[in-house]
Design a protein around this motif. Structure first.
Motif, PDB file in Angstrom:
ATOM      1  N   ALA A 165       0.335 -12.274 -10.323  1.00 29.64           N
ATOM      2  CA  ALA A 165       2.106 -11.766 -10.437  1.00 29.64           C
ATOM      3  C   ALA A 165       1.800 -10.491  -9.361  1.00 29.64           C
ATOM      4  CB  ALA A 165       1.958 -11.068 -11.702  1.00 29.64           C
ATOM      5  N   PRO A 166       2.839 -10.299  -8.746  1.00 30.56           N
ATOM      6  CA  PRO A 166       2.860 -10.092  -7.335  1.00 30.56           C
ATOM      7  C   PRO A 166       3.408  -8.118  -8.005  1.00 30.56           C
ATOM      8  CG  PRO A 166       4.178 -12.117  -6.627  1.00 30.56           C
ATOM      9  CD  PRO A 166       3.758 -12.130  -8.040  1.00 30.56           C
ATOM     10  N   GLU A 167       2.527  -7.189  -7.242  1.00 30.50           N
ATOM     11  CA  GLU A 167       2.548  -6.049  -7.879  1.00 30.50           C
ATOM     12  C   GLU A 167       3.014  -4.949  -6.512  1.00 30.50           C
ATOM     13  OE1 GLU A 167      -1.022  -4.601  -9.738  1.00 30.50           O
ATOM     14  OE2 GLU A 167      -1.822  -6.091  -9.204  1.00 30.50           O
ATOM     15  N   SER A 168       4.039  -4.495  -7.341  1.00 27.29           N
ATOM     16  CA  SER A 168       4.717  -3.624  -5.953  1.00 27.29           C
ATOM     17  C   SER A 168       4.582  -1.850  -5.691  1.00 27.29           C
ATOM     18  CB  SER A 168       5.723  -3.303  -6.547  1.00 27.29           C
ATOM     19  OG  SER A 168       6.162  -2.068  -8.408  1.00 27.29           O
ATOM     20  N   TRP A 169       3.521  -1.704  -6.767  1.00 28.91           N
ATOM     21  CA  TRP A 169       2.648   0.191  -7.054  1.00 28.91           C
ATOM     22  C   TRP A 169       3.777   0.943  -5.899  1.00 28.91           C
ATOM     23  CZ3 TRP A 169      -2.256  -0.195  -7.816  1.00 28.91           C
ATOM     24  CH2 TRP A 169      -2.750  -0.636  -7.500  1.00 28.91           C
ATOM     25  N   GLY A 170       5.017   0.706  -7.352  1.00 29.83           N
ATOM     26  CA  GLY A 170       6.152   1.514  -6.642  1.00 29.83           C
ATOM     27  C   GLY A 170       6.898   1.630  -5.273  1.00 29.83           C
ATOM     28  N   ALA A 171       6.415   0.193  -4.465  1.00 30.89           N
ATOM     29  CA  ALA A 171       6.699   0.133  -2.524  1.00 30.89           C
ATOM     30  C   ALA A 171       8.270  -0.247  -2.550  1.00 30.89           C
ATOM     31  CB  ALA A 171       6.011  -0.936  -2.474  1.00 30.89           C
ATOM     32  N   GLU A 172       8.571   0.839  -1.744  1.00 31.55           N
ATOM     33  CA  GLU A 172      10.504   0.652  -1.501  1.00 31.55           C
ATOM     34  C   GLU A 172      10.207  -0.637  -1.023  1.00 31.55           C
ATOM     35  OE1 GLU A 172       8.214   2.704   1.339  1.00 31.55           O
ATOM     36  OE2 GLU A 172       8.502   2.969  -0.864  1.00 31.55           O
ATOM     37  N   PHE A 229      -0.262  -3.094  -0.266  1.00 31.93           N
ATOM     38  CA  PHE A 229      -0.793  -5.158   0.210  1.00 31.93           C
ATOM     39  C   PHE A 229      -1.662  -5.430   0.918  1.00 31.93           C
ATOM     40  CE2 PHE A 229       4.227  -2.712  -0.769  1.00 31.93           C
ATOM     41  CZ  PHE A 229       4.234  -4.183  -1.584  1.00 31.93           C
ATOM     42  N   LEU A 230      -1.667  -4.785   2.082  1.00 31.90           N
ATOM     43  CA  LEU A 230      -2.892  -5.599   2.834  1.00 31.90           C
ATOM     44  C   LEU A 230      -2.785  -3.654   4.057  1.00 31.90           C
ATOM     45  CD1 LEU A 230      -1.883  -8.382   5.403  1.00 31.90           C
ATOM     46  CD2 LEU A 230      -0.114  -6.778   4.190  1.00 31.90           C
ATOM     47  N   ALA A 231      -4.197  -4.349   4.737  1.00 33.64           N
ATOM     48  CA  ALA A 231      -4.673  -3.557   5.713  1.00 33.64           C
ATOM     49  C   ALA A 231      -6.239  -3.622   6.532  1.00 33.64           C
ATOM     50  CB  ALA A 231      -5.516  -2.264   4.986  1.00 33.64           C
ATOM     51  N   GLN A 279      -4.622  -7.064  -1.440  1.00 35.87           N
ATOM     52  CA  GLN A 279      -4.894  -7.021  -2.864  1.00 35.87           C
ATOM     53  C   GLN A 279      -4.562  -8.660  -3.313  1.00 35.87           C
ATOM     54  OE1 GLN A 279      -4.787  -4.881  -5.041  1.00 35.87           O
ATOM     55  NE2 GLN A 279      -4.162  -2.839  -3.674  1.00 35.87           N
ATOM     56  N   ARG A 280      -5.324  -8.782  -4.347  1.00 37.87           N
ATOM     57  CA  ARG A 280      -5.046 -10.209  -4.317  1.00 37.87           C
ATOM     58  C   ARG A 280      -3.748 -10.819  -4.315  1.00 37.87           C
ATOM     59  NH1 ARG A 280      -9.337 -13.756  -5.280  1.00 37.87           N
ATOM     60  NH2 ARG A 280     -10.931 -12.108  -5.846  1.00 37.87           N
ATOM     61  N   PRO A 281      -2.602 -10.228  -5.094  1.00 37.17           N
ATOM     62  CA  PRO A 281      -1.566 -11.152  -5.364  1.00 37.17           C
ATOM     63  C   PRO A 281      -1.194 -11.192  -4.084  1.00 37.17           C
ATOM     64  CG  PRO A 281      -1.329  -9.798  -6.663  1.00 37.17           C
ATOM     65  CD  PRO A 281      -2.486  -9.153  -6.158  1.00 37.17           C
ATOM     66  N   VAL A 282      -1.511 -11.157  -2.829  1.00 42.36           N
ATOM     67  CA  VAL A 282       0.071 -11.094  -1.185  1.00 42.36           C
ATOM     68  C   VAL A 282      -0.811 -12.339  -0.920  1.00 42.36           C
ATOM     69  CG1 VAL A 282      -0.361  -8.365  -1.696  1.00 42.36           C
ATOM     70  CG2 VAL A 282      -2.201  -9.818   0.513  1.00 42.36           C
ATOM     71  N   PHE A 283      -2.212 -13.006  -0.602  1.00 44.91           N
ATOM     72  CA  PHE A 283      -2.009 -14.077  -0.579  1.00 44.91           C
ATOM     73  C   PHE A 283      -2.767 -15.554  -2.196  1.00 44.91           C
ATOM     74  CE2 PHE A 283      -3.543 -11.518   2.844  1.00 44.91           C
ATOM     75  CZ  PHE A 283      -2.488 -12.210   3.792  1.00 44.91           C
ATOM     76  N   ASP A 284      -2.322 -15.218  -3.224  1.00 46.38           N
ATOM     77  CA  ASP A 284      -2.824 -15.895  -4.248  1.00 46.38           C
ATOM     78  C   ASP A 284      -1.496 -15.976  -5.019  1.00 46.38           C
ATOM     79  OD1 ASP A 284      -3.457 -17.166  -6.336  1.00 46.38           O
ATOM     80  OD2 ASP A 284      -5.192 -15.595  -6.153  1.00 46.38           O
ATOM     81  N   VAL A 291       7.854  -2.946   1.703  1.00 45.75           N
ATOM     82  CA  VAL A 291       7.989  -4.993   1.085  1.00 45.75           C
ATOM     83  C   VAL A 291       7.972  -5.553   2.060  1.00 45.75           C
ATOM     84  CG1 VAL A 291       8.329  -6.666  -0.143  1.00 45.75           C
ATOM     85  CG2 VAL A 291       8.213  -4.232  -1.575  1.00 45.75           C
ATOM     86  N   GLU A 292       9.044  -5.527   2.442  1.00 48.79           N
ATOM     87  CA  GLU A 292       9.510  -6.060   4.207  1.00 48.79           C
ATOM     88  C   GLU A 292       8.486  -6.072   5.127  1.00 48.79           C
ATOM     89  OE1 GLU A 292      13.937  -4.669   4.821  1.00 48.79           O
ATOM     90  OE2 GLU A 292      14.193  -5.416   3.084  1.00 48.79           O
ATOM     91  N   ARG A 293       7.748  -4.581   5.138  1.00 51.43           N
ATOM     92  CA  ARG A 293       7.011  -4.851   6.975  1.00 51.43           C
ATOM     93  C   ARG A 293       5.832  -5.379   5.943  1.00 51.43           C
ATOM     94  NH1 ARG A 293       5.097   0.922   8.831  1.00 51.43           N
ATOM     95  NH2 ARG A 293       4.811   0.367  11.027  1.00 51.43           N
ATOM     96  N   ALA A 294       5.483  -5.659   4.802  1.00 50.67           N
ATOM     97  CA  ALA A 294       4.181  -5.878   4.258  1.00 50.67           C
ATOM     98  C   ALA A 294       4.684  -8.009   4.500  1.00 50.67           C
ATOM     99  CB  ALA A 294       3.516  -6.096   3.437  1.00 50.67           C
ATOM    100  N   GLY A 295       5.597  -8.293   4.331  1.00 52.05           N
ATOM    101  CA  GLY A 295       5.979  -9.518   4.691  1.00 52.05           C
ATOM    102  C   GLY A 295       5.908 -10.119   6.315  1.00 52.05           C
ATOM    103  N   ARG A 296       6.204  -9.018   7.149  1.00 49.60           N
ATOM    104  CA  ARG A 296       6.299  -8.905   8.549  1.00 49.60           C
ATOM    105  C   ARG A 296       4.844  -9.104   9.371  1.00 49.60           C
ATOM    106  NH1 ARG A 296      10.711  -5.505   8.996  1.00 49.60           N
ATOM    107  NH2 ARG A 296       9.395  -3.779   9.249  1.00 49.60           N
ATOM    108  N   ALA A 297       3.609  -8.393   8.585  1.00 44.70           N
ATOM    109  CA  ALA A 297       2.613  -8.184   8.317  1.00 44.70           C
ATOM    110  C   ALA A 297       1.710  -9.645   7.791  1.00 44.70           C
ATOM    111  CB  ALA A 297       1.963  -6.468   7.856  1.00 44.70           C
TER     112      ALA A 297
END
Length: 227
Positions: free
Chosen positions: A195-202, A164-166, A186-191, A206-212
């Motif tokens: 299409a959003p990509e999960s990269w196999g994330a649980e 997601f982001l770092a 990753q471009r989809p998290v702000f664009d 995903v919720e943590r990336a949203g808080r970030a």
């Protein structure tokens, strides 16, 4: 305490100091570019008319840089959200490169990380923005990169999730603090158009990336169904 012993990177006092210095540079640039523009206008009004043509490159570039400087503030605030959510990881020998990463959506300089969910999977984080990336460009793996320059970004400080982001950073003095903080994502998290990509994330990731600060993420209900 060691930087990696904190629950989040933001709890590490030298990291907060590095971010404040980063923001101070943003403010200094925002004030400095137009201040120089005004100062040169004052000089040109009391000198022969031809002098203004000498200053013209600065007038044009300074005007451009002022608006570029404005874009640094949203990135810095996003950076702080990431640092408040994820801890530091100190990574050795992170693969990097110049040019298009095989299969990546975008061209550019990149770092390659292991997926948190599938360590055998490799995920690139590309420098999507060119601003403030030149320093990094000169230190990434490449045929012309000098070993002593490459050593300046080893070990790499990393806080985030490569799916997601770092925030990445180079080691500061004594390797006890970060410097050259830079936001990668990753471009989809702000664009929204990507299409959003999960990269196999649980779901928790995903919720943590949203808080970030990630805006557009795969549906967590869908991920739960897959699990």
């Amino acid at each position: 305490m060691h930087p990696t012993d904190h629950a989040t990177a933001w709890e590490h006092a030298p990291t907060r100091g590095a971010w404040k210095r980063h923001m101070a540079m943003n403010v200094a640039g925002l004030i400095g570019w137009p201040a120089g523009w005004v100062a040169l206008i004052g000089i040109s009004t009391s000198t022969p008319n031809w002098v203004v043509w000498i200053f013209m490159p600065y007038f044009l570039y300074g005007f451009y840089r002022f608006f570029v400087q404005l874009t640094y503030f949203p990135a810095a605030l996003r950076m702080r959200r990431v640092l408040r959510e994820y801890p530091w990881q100190i990574l050795q020998a992170v693969p990097s490169g110049i040019g298009k990463y095989p299969g990546a959506r975008d061209d550019g300089i990149w770092f390659e990380f292991r997926s948190p969910s599938e360590p055998e999977d490799k995920i690139p984080l590309v420098f999507l923005k060119h601003q403030r990336s030149y320093w990094w460009l000169r230190r990434m793996d490449g045929p012309r990169t000098k070993p002593e320059r490459k050593a300046q970004i080893e070990p790499l400080w990393f806080a985030g999730d490569p799916r997601f982001l770092a925030v990445v950073a180079a080691p500061g003095r004594g390797a006890k603090s970060p410097k050259r903080l830079h936001l990668l994502y990753q471009r989809p998290v702000f664009d929204r158009s990507c299409a959003p990509e999960s990269w196999g994330a649980e779901q928790a990731a995903v919720e943590r990336a949203g808080r970030a600060g990630a805006r557009y993420l795969p549906e967590t209900s869908h991920l739960s169904a897959q699990g």
